[in-house]
Design a protein around this motif. Structure first.
Motif, short mmCIF file in Angstrom:
data_model
loop_
_atom_site.label_atom_id
_atom_site.label_comp_id
_atom_site.label_asym_id
_atom_site.label_seq_id
_atom_site.Cartn_x
_atom_site.Cartn_y
_atom_site.Cartn_z
N ARG A 172 0.83 -1.20 0.00
CA ARG A 172 0.00 0.00 0.00
C ARG A 172 0.86 1.26 0.00
NH1 ARG A 172 -3.04 -3.18 3.76
NH2 ARG A 172 -2.23 -1.98 5.53
N SER A 173 1.94 1.22 0.79
CA SER A 173 2.85 2.36 0.82
C SER A 173 3.50 2.59 -0.53
CB SER A 173 3.92 2.13 1.90
OG SER A 173 4.85 3.19 1.93
N ALA A 174 3.93 1.49 -1.18
CA ALA A 174 4.54 1.60 -2.51
C ALA A 174 3.54 2.13 -3.53
CB ALA A 174 5.08 0.25 -2.94
N ALA A 175 2.27 1.72 -3.40
CA ALA A 175 1.24 2.19 -4.32
C ALA A 175 1.02 3.69 -4.16
CB ALA A 175 -0.07 1.43 -4.07
N ARG A 176 1.04 4.17 -2.93
CA ARG A 176 0.85 5.61 -2.70
C ARG A 176 1.98 6.42 -3.32
NH1 ARG A 176 -0.57 3.80 2.41
NH2 ARG A 176 1.43 4.47 3.30
N SER A 177 3.19 5.87 -3.28
CA SER A 177 4.34 6.60 -3.81
C SER A 177 4.60 6.33 -5.29
CB SER A 177 5.59 6.25 -3.00
OG SER A 177 5.90 4.87 -3.13
N GLY A 178 3.76 5.45 -5.89
CA GLY A 178 3.93 5.13 -7.30
C GLY A 178 5.13 4.26 -7.58
N GLU A 179 5.53 3.43 -6.60
CA GLU A 179 6.74 2.62 -6.74
C GLU A 179 6.45 1.13 -6.62
OE1 GLU A 179 9.42 4.10 -3.84
OE2 GLU A 179 9.79 5.99 -4.89
N LEU A 180 5.31 0.69 -7.13
CA LEU A 180 4.99 -0.74 -7.10
C LEU A 180 5.96 -1.51 -8.00
CD1 LEU A 180 1.11 -1.09 -7.14
CD2 LEU A 180 2.70 -1.95 -5.42
N ALA A 181 6.62 -2.50 -7.45
CA ALA A 181 7.62 -3.26 -8.20
C ALA A 181 7.15 -4.69 -8.41
CB ALA A 181 8.96 -3.25 -7.45
N GLN A 182 7.69 -5.34 -9.44
CA GLN A 182 7.31 -6.70 -9.78
C GLN A 182 7.65 -7.69 -8.67
OE1 GLN A 182 5.71 -7.92 -12.70
NE2 GLN A 182 5.24 -5.74 -12.86
N ASP A 183 8.63 -7.36 -7.83
CA ASP A 183 8.98 -8.29 -6.75
C ASP A 183 7.97 -8.23 -5.61
OD1 ASP A 183 9.79 -5.71 -6.04
OD2 ASP A 183 11.31 -6.49 -4.65
N LEU A 184 7.09 -7.24 -5.61
CA LEU A 184 6.09 -7.11 -4.55
C LEU A 184 4.74 -7.69 -4.93
CD1 LEU A 184 6.63 -3.42 -3.30
CD2 LEU A 184 7.48 -5.54 -2.27
N ILE A 185 4.37 -7.54 -6.18
CA ILE A 185 2.99 -7.82 -6.55
C ILE A 185 2.90 -8.24 -8.02
CG2 ILE A 185 2.39 -5.46 -7.30
CD1 ILE A 185 -0.12 -5.78 -5.49
N PRO A 186 2.01 -9.18 -8.36
CA PRO A 186 1.86 -9.56 -9.77
C PRO A 186 1.44 -8.38 -10.63
CG PRO A 186 0.81 -11.17 -8.33
CD PRO A 186 1.18 -10.00 -7.47
N ALA A 187 1.89 -8.38 -11.88
CA ALA A 187 1.61 -7.26 -12.78
C ALA A 187 0.12 -7.03 -12.94
CB ALA A 187 2.28 -7.51 -14.13
N ARG A 188 -0.68 -8.10 -13.01
CA ARG A 188 -2.12 -7.94 -13.19
C ARG A 188 -2.75 -7.20 -12.02
NH1 ARG A 188 -1.51 -13.24 -15.37
NH2 ARG A 188 -1.84 -14.12 -13.31
N VAL A 189 -2.25 -7.49 -10.81
CA VAL A 189 -2.76 -6.82 -9.61
C VAL A 189 -2.31 -5.36 -9.60
CG1 VAL A 189 -2.79 -6.83 -7.09
CG2 VAL A 189 -2.80 -9.00 -8.35
N ALA A 190 -1.08 -5.12 -9.99
CA ALA A 190 -0.57 -3.74 -10.04
C ALA A 190 -1.42 -2.88 -10.96
CB ALA A 190 0.89 -3.74 -10.48
N ARG A 191 -1.85 -3.45 -12.09
CA ARG A 191 -2.68 -2.68 -13.02
C ARG A 191 -4.04 -2.34 -12.41
NH1 ARG A 191 -0.16 -6.10 -16.91
NH2 ARG A 191 -1.87 -7.60 -16.82
N ILE A 192 -4.60 -3.30 -11.68
CA ILE A 192 -5.89 -3.05 -11.03
C ILE A 192 -5.75 -1.95 -9.98
CG2 ILE A 192 -7.66 -4.05 -9.53
CD1 ILE A 192 -7.14 -6.74 -10.94
N ILE A 193 -4.67 -2.00 -9.21
CA ILE A 193 -4.43 -0.97 -8.20
C ILE A 193 -4.28 0.39 -8.86
CG2 ILE A 193 -2.75 -0.13 -6.52
CD1 ILE A 193 -2.25 -3.03 -5.72
N SER A 194 -3.52 0.44 -9.94
CA SER A 194 -3.30 1.70 -10.64
C SER A 194 -4.60 2.26 -11.22
CB SER A 194 -2.27 1.51 -11.74
OG SER A 194 -2.07 2.69 -12.48
N ASP A 195 -5.38 1.39 -11.85
CA ASP A 195 -6.62 1.82 -12.50
C ASP A 195 -7.68 2.25 -11.48
OD1 ASP A 195 -5.45 1.24 -14.90
OD2 ASP A 195 -6.50 -0.67 -15.18
N SER A 196 -7.71 1.59 -10.34
CA SER A 196 -8.75 1.88 -9.34
C SER A 196 -8.38 3.03 -8.42
CB SER A 196 -9.02 0.63 -8.48
OG SER A 196 -7.88 0.32 -7.68
N GLY A 197 -7.06 3.27 -8.25
CA GLY A 197 -6.62 4.29 -7.29
C GLY A 197 -6.95 3.95 -5.87
#
Length: 219
Positions: A187-212
């Motif tokens: 969640r902290s990485a998502a707030r700072s815009g620093e979601l990395a592949q080692d933390l979360i699957p790419a499909r999930v990262a896209r959902i987080i980005s799209d939903s805010g």
């Protein structure tokens, strides 16, 4: 993944706010250790031991399904999202025991959650319903509560073949650690815009980005 016990069912509970690679790695590690061919991720609506969740249940469910897509034997269990669900593990296990007659249930936990087990509702009854599989997390060390230590001494096993000797009540701790990833870190990485592949699957990262979902911080 050979020599699987088809009658055994692994269950990994959590709020998955959001799901991350640590959850999946823990499930894989424990499934391998116990020789399980099926694992269901039991997503909670409102966990009794958690403060308010950030993402909604439908969004967390969507992310979890995306994370597990294409992983053989892994699926989502939605029973705790039902209107009559209490969110207590012992009640969930009683329901799943009735819903899966003849199957051995194996409740999966990270070691940090395992340490809190004596605070759970009717926690000793969990051993009447399922085996408990525990995975260590890299860098995590904490003393065992006395009540939990006593249960480990009487119930601990080291080999998956010993799980076949009874339908429930054994504790197997997998000492080989998995990567230390937490939902709060994601969640902290998502707030700072620093979601990395080692933390979360790419499909999930896209959902987080799209939903805010996590852009506004913690509730």
């Amino acid at each position: 993944m050979s020599e699987r016990r088809d009658t055994a069912l692994g269950l990994l509970g959590g709020s998955f706010d959001p799901v991350h690679r640590g959850h999946v790695a823990l499930a894989r590690r424990l499934a391998d250790a116990a020789r399980l061919s099926e694992v269901r991720f039991v997503i909670a609506a409102t966990p009794p031991h958690r403060t308010a969740l950030v993402a909604s249940a439908p969004l967390r469910l969507r992310m979890l399904k995306a994370a597990l897509e294409g992983i053989p034997g892994f699926s989502v269990e939605e029973c705790e999202l039902g209107p009559s669900a209490t969110g207590y593990t012992v009640d969930t296990l009683e329901f799943l025991k009735r819903a899966n007659p003849g199957r051995t249930l194996c409740w999966m936990m990270g070691f940090d959650s395992f340490l809190t087990l004596p605070t759970w509702r009717r926690w000793r009854s969990i051993f009447d319903l399922a085996h408990v599989l525990v995975g260590a997390r890299a860098g995590h060390q904490a003393p065992l509560p006395a009540a939990l230590k006593a249960e480990i001494e009487s119930r601990s096993i080291a080999d998956h073949r010993e799980l076949k000797a009874s339908e429930a009540g054994r504790i197997m701790i997998c000492r080989k650690p998995v990567a230390a990833v937490s939902s709060s870190r994601v969640r902290s990485a998502a707030r700072s815009g620093e979601l990395a592949q080692d933390l979360i699957p790419a499909r999930v990262a896209r959902i987080i980005s799209d939903s805010g979902a996590y852009a506004g911080g913690e509730n």
